[in-house]
Design an enzyme around this catalytic site. Sequence first.
Site, PDB file in Angstrom:
ATOM      1  N   SER A  96      51.284 -24.479 -20.776  1.00 50.09           N
ATOM      2  CA  SER A  96      51.401 -23.414 -21.786  1.00 50.09           C
ATOM      3  C   SER A  96      51.833 -23.983 -23.128  1.00 50.09           C
ATOM      4  O   SER A  96      52.569 -24.985 -23.180  1.00 50.09           O
ATOM      5  CB  SER A  96      52.451 -22.415 -21.310  1.00 50.09           C
ATOM      6  OG  SER A  96      52.869 -21.602 -22.376  1.00 50.09           O
ATOM      7  N   TYR A 106      60.586 -20.182 -18.560  1.00 52.35           N
ATOM      8  CA  TYR A 106      59.134 -20.249 -18.334  1.00 52.35           C
ATOM      9  C   TYR A 106      58.592 -21.582 -18.859  1.00 52.35           C
ATOM     10  O   TYR A 106      57.892 -22.313 -18.149  1.00 52.35           O
ATOM     11  CB  TYR A 106      58.447 -19.067 -19.040  1.00 52.35           C
ATOM     12  CG  TYR A 106      56.938 -19.174 -19.088  1.00 52.35           C
ATOM     13  CD1 TYR A 106      56.183 -19.133 -17.914  1.00 52.35           C
ATOM     14  CD2 TYR A 106      56.262 -19.314 -20.304  1.00 52.35           C
ATOM     15  CE1 TYR A 106      54.796 -19.236 -17.959  1.00 52.35           C
ATOM     16  CE2 TYR A 106      54.883 -19.409 -20.347  1.00 52.35           C
ATOM     17  CZ  TYR A 106      54.152 -19.373 -19.171  1.00 52.35           C
ATOM     18  OH  TYR A 106      52.783 -19.475 -19.222  1.00 52.35           O
TER      19      TYR A 106
HETATM   20  N1  NAD Z   1      47.489 -15.546 -20.815  1.00 57.87           N
HETATM   21  C1  NAD Z   1      48.114 -16.384 -21.627  1.00 57.87           C
HETATM   22  O1  NAD Z   1      48.265 -16.125 -22.831  1.00 57.87           O
HETATM   23  C2  NAD Z   1      48.654 -17.700 -21.129  1.00 57.87           C
HETATM   24  C3  NAD Z   1      49.176 -18.602 -22.070  1.00 57.87           C
HETATM   25  C4  NAD Z   1      49.684 -19.814 -21.616  1.00 57.87           C
HETATM   26  C5  NAD Z   1      49.643 -20.134 -20.280  1.00 57.87           C
HETATM   27  N2  NAD Z   1      49.157 -19.230 -19.378  1.00 57.87           N
HETATM   28  C6  NAD Z   1      49.139 -19.606 -17.961  1.00 57.87           C
HETATM   29  O2  NAD Z   1      47.818 -19.439 -17.485  1.00 57.87           O
HETATM   30  C7  NAD Z   1      47.828 -19.042 -16.114  1.00 57.87           C
HETATM   31  C8  NAD Z   1      47.038 -17.764 -15.945  1.00 57.87           C
HETATM   32  O3  NAD Z   1      47.665 -16.743 -16.728  1.00 57.87           O
HETATM   33  P1  NAD Z   1      47.155 -15.256 -16.766  1.00 57.87           P
HETATM   34  O4  NAD Z   1      47.327 -14.774 -18.147  1.00 57.87           O
HETATM   35  O5  NAD Z   1      45.854 -15.163 -16.081  1.00 57.87           O
HETATM   36  O6  NAD Z   1      48.307 -14.553 -15.879  1.00 57.87           O
HETATM   37  P2  NAD Z   1      48.176 -13.460 -14.734  1.00 57.87           P
HETATM   38  O7  NAD Z   1      49.579 -13.024 -14.447  1.00 57.87           O
HETATM   39  O8  NAD Z   1      47.186 -12.425 -15.108  1.00 57.87           O
HETATM   40  O9  NAD Z   1      47.596 -14.298 -13.527  1.00 57.87           O
HETATM   41  C9  NAD Z   1      48.390 -15.039 -12.635  1.00 57.87           C
HETATM   42  C10 NAD Z   1      48.042 -14.588 -11.214  1.00 57.87           C
HETATM   43  O10 NAD Z   1      48.816 -15.387 -10.325  1.00 57.87           O
HETATM   44  C11 NAD Z   1      49.266 -14.555  -9.273  1.00 57.87           C
HETATM   45  N3  NAD Z   1      50.503 -15.144  -8.750  1.00 57.87           N
HETATM   46  C12 NAD Z   1      51.702 -15.230  -9.373  1.00 57.87           C
HETATM   47  N4  NAD Z   1      52.604 -15.797  -8.564  1.00 57.87           N
HETATM   48  C13 NAD Z   1      51.961 -16.090  -7.405  1.00 57.87           C
HETATM   49  C14 NAD Z   1      52.352 -16.670  -6.175  1.00 57.87           C
HETATM   50  N5  NAD Z   1      53.635 -17.061  -5.961  1.00 57.87           N
HETATM   51  N6  NAD Z   1      51.434 -16.823  -5.196  1.00 57.87           N
HETATM   52  C15 NAD Z   1      50.146 -16.429  -5.387  1.00 57.87           C
HETATM   53  N7  NAD Z   1      49.715 -15.839  -6.524  1.00 57.87           N
HETATM   54  C16 NAD Z   1      50.614 -15.685  -7.530  1.00 57.87           C
HETATM   55  C17 NAD Z   1      49.502 -13.194  -9.889  1.00 57.87           C
HETATM   56  O11 NAD Z   1      49.396 -12.134  -8.935  1.00 57.87           O
HETATM   57  C18 NAD Z   1      48.392 -13.130 -10.943  1.00 57.87           C
HETATM   58  O12 NAD Z   1      47.263 -12.418 -10.461  1.00 57.87           O
HETATM   59  C19 NAD Z   1      49.302 -18.917 -15.740  1.00 57.87           C
HETATM   60  O13 NAD Z   1      49.698 -20.128 -15.140  1.00 57.87           O
HETATM   61  C20 NAD Z   1      50.001 -18.745 -17.069  1.00 57.87           C
HETATM   62  O14 NAD Z   1      51.331 -19.181 -17.018  1.00 57.87           O
HETATM   63  C21 NAD Z   1      48.640 -18.024 -19.779  1.00 57.87           C
END
Ligand code: NAD
Length: 335
Positions: free
Chosen positions: A127, A152
């Site tokens: 991130s 985080y």
């Molecule tokens: N969306 C953003 O702006 C952004 C920015 C930087 C980094 N990220 C990273 O990108 C990745 C995807 O993010 P996103 O926006 O799709 O988030 P999101 O929350 O929509 O997707 C993450 C998914 O992981 C699942 N999950 C969480 N913990 C879990 C566990 N212990 N076991 C199994 N499943 C689990 C959740 O149910 C969810 O569906 C994440 O790692 C997030 O930290 C996202």
Amino acid sequence: MKILVTGAAGFVGFHLSKALLDQDIQIVGLDNINDYYDPQLKKDRLAILEKFPNFSFYKIDLKDKKDVDDLFVKEKPDYVIHLAAQAGVRYSIENPSAYVDSNLIGFMNILEACRHNPVEHLLYASSSSVYGGNKVAPFSTNHQVDHPVSLYAATKKSNELMAHTYSHLYDIPTTGLRFFTVYGPFGRPDMAYFSFTNRIMAGESIDVYNHGEMERDFTYIDDIVSGIEKLIAKAPVANPDWDESKDDLSESFAPYKIYNIGNNSPIKLMRFIKALESALGMEAKKNYKGMQPGDVKRTYADVSDLERDINFKPSTTIEEGLEKFVEWYKKYYTK
Ligand SMILES: NC(=O)c1ccc[n+]([C@@H]2O[C@H](COP(=O)([O-])OP(=O)(O)OC[C@H]3O[C@@H](n4cnc5c(N)ncnc54)[C@H](O)[C@@H]3O)[C@@H](O)[C@H]2O)c1
């Protein structure tokens, strides 16, 4: 080619899985469908993926090591794209243990599974928050990221360190992807563009933090998906001559690499609100507030490595991207 996508019911995982399924690639999805935000949205995303015959899904919690191991033994994925995590900066102040369970223990279980069931390439979400209190911008993967301002961010930085160790010890090619504020259709309701839309549509006021003096390098979901797709085949190769005094910090003597995926164009919060108002055709009532704990004032991605290695740079403007988000939002919530 079989790819395991963790977090397949999540925002990024859903879009990536769909794009790969459209190319007839076999996808194994994993998610625990937790209730950090409306699980119905996750189920609706999954229902779209489940229409593809080459998609299979496992409802597994990453912190359950045996379930993760059994899945790897059964499915033998060639590639792993690990996107499941407890996301969100502000929630890490309220519920820190969720980050330890999913992002540290969960990530460890993925690494161990890749160690015992070798894969061609493990790509995982880091991130932009790892840049924490850094002032030098644009943020480069060659900058140190040792000053996080939220748990985080600390878990994401830890993932990069854990990945490096496994790349070195067990020769697992790993690529960490530092995403910068991803937005778009089927997005995350906990993020500002989504919650602002809910509130503006309901005639409620929105909280504008740091009195609007914030900038974010908003990155449209399709650009994130294109970047990941192009990186799948680019498994990093170890450079035995790597020397930290002169070589890039995002590379190593191990098969390890880190990329930023961001728009390379930070948007002031007030311009973002204007673009959202214009897409919605409504004006927001604004409630100006101070800075939130754990937040950073500005994010700005240097993406020169992406341009050099895969000839790609995100390019969707905030106006174009928000138009597409609002179009989806209105359709989804009036169905
Ligand atoms: N969306 C953003 O702006 C952004 C920015 C930087 C980094 N990220 C990273 O990108 C990745 C995807 O993010 P996103 O926006 O799709 O988030 P999101 O929350 O929509 O997707 C993450 C998914 O992981 C699942 N999950 C969480 N913990 C879990 C566990 N212990 N076991 C199994 N499943 C689990 C959740 O149910 C969810 O569906 C994440 O790692 C997030 O930290 C996202």
